[in-house]
Design a protein around this motif. Sequence first.
Motif, mmCIF file in Angstrom:
data_model
loop_
_atom_site.group_PDB
_atom_site.id
_atom_site.type_symbol
_atom_site.label_atom_id
_atom_site.label_comp_id
_atom_site.label_asym_id
_atom_site.label_seq_id
_atom_site.Cartn_x
_atom_site.Cartn_y
_atom_site.Cartn_z
ATOM 1 N N SER A 24 0.837 -1.197 0.000
ATOM 2 C CA SER A 24 0.000 0.000 0.000
ATOM 3 C C SER A 24 0.872 1.248 0.000
ATOM 4 O O SER A 24 1.898 1.315 0.686
ATOM 5 C CB SER A 24 -0.910 -0.001 1.227
ATOM 6 O OG SER A 24 -1.519 1.266 1.390
ATOM 7 N N CYS A 66 0.064 3.868 1.339
ATOM 8 C CA CYS A 66 -0.053 4.437 2.682
ATOM 9 C C CYS A 66 1.086 3.956 3.577
ATOM 10 O O CYS A 66 1.502 4.663 4.500
ATOM 11 C CB CYS A 66 -1.398 4.058 3.295
ATOM 12 S SG CYS A 66 -2.830 4.665 2.367
ATOM 13 N N LYS A 115 -5.788 10.902 7.328
ATOM 14 C CA LYS A 115 -5.751 9.443 7.350
ATOM 15 C C LYS A 115 -5.775 8.909 5.927
ATOM 16 O O LYS A 115 -6.631 9.278 5.127
ATOM 17 C CB LYS A 115 -6.942 8.895 8.137
ATOM 18 C CG LYS A 115 -6.943 7.379 8.248
ATOM 19 C CD LYS A 115 -8.170 6.885 8.992
ATOM 20 C CE LYS A 115 -8.188 5.357 9.065
ATOM 21 N NZ LYS A 115 -9.411 4.862 9.733
ATOM 22 N N CYS A 116 -4.826 8.020 5.624
ATOM 23 C CA CYS A 116 -4.723 7.431 4.289
ATOM 24 C C CYS A 116 -5.492 6.119 4.244
ATOM 25 O O CYS A 116 -5.313 5.253 5.102
ATOM 26 C CB CYS A 116 -3.254 7.202 3.933
ATOM 27 S SG CYS A 116 -2.994 6.484 2.294
ATOM 28 N N ASP A 117 -6.358 5.981 3.247
ATOM 29 C CA ASP A 117 -7.136 4.757 3.046
ATOM 30 C C ASP A 117 -7.052 4.338 1.585
ATOM 31 O O ASP A 117 -6.867 5.172 0.692
ATOM 32 C CB ASP A 117 -8.604 4.960 3.429
ATOM 33 C CG ASP A 117 -8.801 4.994 4.939
ATOM 34 O OD1 ASP A 117 -7.983 4.383 5.648
ATOM 35 O OD2 ASP A 117 -9.762 5.637 5.401
ATOM 36 N N ARG A 175 -8.374 11.152 4.150
ATOM 37 C CA ARG A 175 -9.502 11.644 4.940
ATOM 38 C C ARG A 175 -8.963 12.732 5.862
ATOM 39 O O ARG A 175 -8.199 12.454 6.784
ATOM 40 C CB ARG A 175 -10.141 10.506 5.733
ATOM 41 C CG ARG A 175 -10.611 9.355 4.845
ATOM 42 C CD ARG A 175 -11.371 8.309 5.635
ATOM 43 N NE ARG A 175 -11.675 7.150 4.820
ATOM 44 C CZ ARG A 175 -12.718 7.059 3.998
ATOM 45 N NH1 ARG A 175 -13.554 8.079 3.895
ATOM 46 N NH2 ARG A 175 -12.926 5.963 3.294
#
Length: 353
Positions: free
Chosen positions: A170, A172, A184-186, A196
Amino acid sequence: HATDQASMAMPVNPGRALMVFFSLRVTNMIFSEDLFNKSSPEYKALEQRFLELLVPYLQSNLSNFENLEILNFRNGSIVVNSRMKFGKPVARGVTTTVYLILEDFCNTAYQTMNLAIDKYSLDVESDQADPCKFQACNEYAECKVNRWSGEAECVCNAGYFSVDGLPCQSICELQTDFCLNDGKCDIIPGQGAICRCRVGENWWYRGEHCEEYVSEPLVVGIAIASVAGFLFVASGVLFFLARTLRDQYDKEESEDPIYRRAESLPSLERATKYNPMYESEATTGYSHYYRRYPEPPVYSSASAEASTDFSSDEIRHIYDNSELTKEEIQDRIRIIELYAKDRQFADFVRQHQ
């Protein structure tokens, strides 16, 4: 023993050249992350070791064997995925022969080279098999086959990347500062990575990476400035249009022949009013000779006759009391008579005032 198996499996009639895929699982070796990276020293060392063990064994037991390629190492103790190439002619049923040769190799490898190879996990496929079967793609990647070369490769899903040949990870995790200001990384499947952003009571962050700070006073100020700017521009445009229309109207009015004729009348009146023959009462005392032509002048036979209706006493009085000579007085009287009788002459006089 292996040579006997090969000779029994190889038919006399030659077939076609092909590629054969196979995998071996070595149970007494520990897998490391460096084996994902084909440029790492550990990968190259293990690759060289298996080539030195397998190539001589395969050359001595298989006809028309050309080369061996280590495709990758996969986790599960250590799984060695390989591909061998046979030149023409190739006998039918060569995959069965390769399986028997590799099974014999598994039995002798532990005794001579201290390699514990699980022969029950041995897998041999011809080039008609799915090449993705021998790729070490993890759950975040998808195996795709190049339709031109037939080669298979692992392609990371959206939001995942491979670094130094490692399995897809990922973004992230790979890029800790992907989201700024404590965002926030999703990962959204099929779309990729998103941030986010933090939100407060009257402030928040926005942007692809939460890089922009926004507050309510700032938003209100921007809105007011935008409205004021719009009104200023609109008023400027309206003023410009009004000024342009006014200038155009004035220009058209000044070019109108009726308007120009009306403007020329006062100058004609002034010329008549201040003619020495018709000066004001304050200067000459002959106010009863003062004549002003009507606005606009009406040209008719009656007015022409009236304009020439001077009595002999009046003309004699003009001769006796005027400072002009008799010839000048006669010229003035003739001009007045022509002005009253001849309309074209009257127009000529007005145009040359």
